[in-house]
Design a protein around this motif. Structure first.
Motif, PDB file in Angstrom:
ATOM      1  N   ARG A 107       0.820  -1.209   0.000  1.00 59.79           N
ATOM      2  CA  ARG A 107       0.000   0.000   0.000  1.00 59.79           C
ATOM      3  C   ARG A 107       0.857   1.264   0.000  1.00 59.79           C
ATOM      4  NH1 ARG A 107      -5.289   0.269   2.002  1.00 59.79           N
ATOM      5  NH2 ARG A 107      -4.936  -1.793   2.921  1.00 59.79           N
ATOM      6  N   GLY A 108       2.075   1.167   0.555  1.00 57.26           N
ATOM      7  CA  GLY A 108       2.898   2.366   0.694  1.00 57.26           C
ATOM      8  C   GLY A 108       2.472   3.173   1.899  1.00 57.26           C
ATOM      9  N   GLY A 109       2.684   4.471   1.845  1.00 55.81           N
ATOM     10  CA  GLY A 109       2.347   5.336   2.965  1.00 55.81           C
ATOM     11  C   GLY A 109       1.602   6.577   2.511  1.00 55.81           C
ATOM     12  N   GLY A 120      -3.642  10.372  -5.226  1.00 58.14           N
ATOM     13  CA  GLY A 120      -4.445  10.919  -4.149  1.00 58.14           C
ATOM     14  C   GLY A 120      -4.561  10.042  -2.917  1.00 58.14           C
ATOM     15  N   LEU A 121      -4.967  10.688  -1.821  1.00 56.02           N
ATOM     16  CA  LEU A 121      -5.054  10.011  -0.532  1.00 56.02           C
ATOM     17  C   LEU A 121      -6.127   8.927  -0.517  1.00 56.02           C
ATOM     18  CD1 LEU A 121      -3.824  10.025   2.301  1.00 56.02           C
ATOM     19  CD2 LEU A 121      -5.539  11.742   2.963  1.00 56.02           C
ATOM     20  N   ASP A 122      -7.226   9.125  -1.242  1.00 56.88           N
ATOM     21  CA  ASP A 122      -8.288   8.120  -1.262  1.00 56.88           C
ATOM     22  C   ASP A 122      -7.788   6.793  -1.832  1.00 56.88           C
ATOM     23  OD1 ASP A 122     -11.259   7.385  -1.110  1.00 56.88           O
ATOM     24  OD2 ASP A 122     -10.808   7.016  -3.227  1.00 56.88           O
ATOM     25  N   ARG A 123      -6.920   6.884  -2.826  1.00 53.00           N
ATOM     26  CA  ARG A 123      -6.362   5.662  -3.414  1.00 53.00           C
ATOM     27  C   ARG A 123      -5.549   4.893  -2.361  1.00 53.00           C
ATOM     28  NH1 ARG A 123      -3.945   4.453  -8.457  1.00 53.00           N
ATOM     29  NH2 ARG A 123      -3.009   2.383  -8.245  1.00 53.00           N
ATOM     30  N   TYR A 124      -4.808   5.612  -1.542  1.00 51.63           N
ATOM     31  CA  TYR A 124      -4.022   4.971  -0.480  1.00 51.63           C
ATOM     32  C   TYR A 124      -4.934   4.389   0.595  1.00 51.63           C
ATOM     33  CZ  TYR A 124      -1.542   4.814   3.999  1.00 51.63           C
ATOM     34  OH  TYR A 124      -1.076   4.440   5.228  1.00 51.63           O
TER      35      TYR A 124
END
Length: 340
Positions: A107-109, A120-124
């Motif tokens: 997922r990463g950070g 974007g943040l939603d993807r994370y």
């Protein structure tokens, strides 16, 4: 037991990016030469924690320089890549290497990477399950079509996988939800070096309880550093690693207003020494064997660049090669004495 090297290409204070990458590449060559089973390449963006921003590209070079060893990514960050584009690259490397490429994804950070690459943040925060499912469909073929999050028309998958049903995939997991996701897909876990054996065992047990296959070959990342004695090895790591960790952790820039990592670099370096095989050959061999038994993860990915010194790195790779040979045919006592 499957023993491999885990390469971050960390840039230690006073080093150049090229020096860090050259050290990691030399470790790949040495890993092939001494008989390790695999090497894993890390991926980081915009920080000295690791100078490799594209693990698949590094893996392509490593596969081209070697003939036997498996090469994997640990990890390719799925939150900043299009799943189909990553699948195509994995399939290409699968074909060109004769099945030696392993794709590790994570997922990463919540870092600025999401802003730079426009995902974007939603993807994370919410998109990882959909991205992983699409990645697997694209790697399997023979065609793939889009989803609500990734809308596109049906297209053929080229090249077709050389390894069936698709190249090997492992999933980095730090949460119960990700463990459950990997279990649903029957994919092994990549377990980080920031946690100890008890936490790794708990994740493996949860994986099995969630329906994951009992024979999944999970990968446990450890920090490994071999010297003449336990005290000497710890002193060498503690003299170098805190500077790398200080600069590397500070460079993790959040994409929003949340705080960045707050680990104390000296305390974290000491924790890594306490958790992992840092010592003489016999100490490290014992820790690796005991950890595999405790965690249920029989594939070891040893981070061998703990001091940033190329000579230290190659010495540890050589010791891991001797350990790998000992797993199959125990060497004579005189050989062990030379390695200690």
């Amino acid at each position: 037991m499957i023993i491999g090297a885990f390469l971050l290409a960390p840039r230690f204070p006073g080093q150049t990016d090229r020096a860090a990458l050259d050290r990691a590449l030399a470790a790949v060559d040495a890993a092939e030469r001494v008989g390790l089973d695999e090497v894993w390449i890390a991926e980081h963006h915009f920080m000295p924690y690791g100078a490799c921003p594209d693990a698949a590209t590094f893996a392509a070079l490593a596969l081209g320089r070697t003939r036997r060893i498996a090469v994997g990514t640990a990890v390719s960050v799925l939150s900043t890549a299009h799943p189909v584009a990553l699948a195509e690259r994995a399939l290409l490397l699968d074909n060109l290497s004769g099945g030696r490429f392993h794709l590790g994804v994570g997922r990463g950070g919540p870092w600025v990477d999401l802003e730079v690459f426009g995902t974007g943040l939603d993807r994370y925060e919410h998109g990882f399950p959909d991205a992983l499912a699409l990645l697997l469909r694209a790697m399997t073929g023979p065609t793939v079509d889009g989803t609500a999050r990734f809308p596109f028309r049906e297209v053929p998958v080229v090249p077709a996988p050389a390894t069936r049903p698709h190249p090997p995939v492992a999933v980095a997991a730090t949460s119960a939800a990700t463990v459950e996701l990997a279990a649903r897909h029957g994919l092994p876990l990549l377990l980080g070096m920031h946690v100890g054996d008890e936490d790794k065992r708990a994740m493996v047990d949860h994986y099995r309880a969630s329906g994951g296959p009992a024979d999944a070959e999970h990968v446990s990342a450890v920090l490994a550093h071999v010297a003449g004695s336990r005290a000497e090895a710890v002193a060498q790591v503690m003299a170098a690693a805190p500077g790398w960790l200080r600069d590397g952790l500070a460079a993790h820039t959040p994409v929003d207003d949340r705080p960045g990592p707050a680990r104390d670099p000296h305390a974290y370096a000491q924790l890594l020494c306490d958790l992992h095989p840092v010592g003489d050959f016999d100490y490290c061999a014992d820790r690796i064997a005991r950890s595999a038994a405790r965690t249920g993860a029989t594939r070891v990915a040893a981070m061998v660049e703990a001091t940033g010194d190329p000579a230290h790195t190659l010495r540890t790779v050589a010791a891991l090669g001797a350990l790998r040979r000992a797993v199959s045919a125990p060497p004579a006592a005189s050989d062990l004495g030379k390695l200690a």
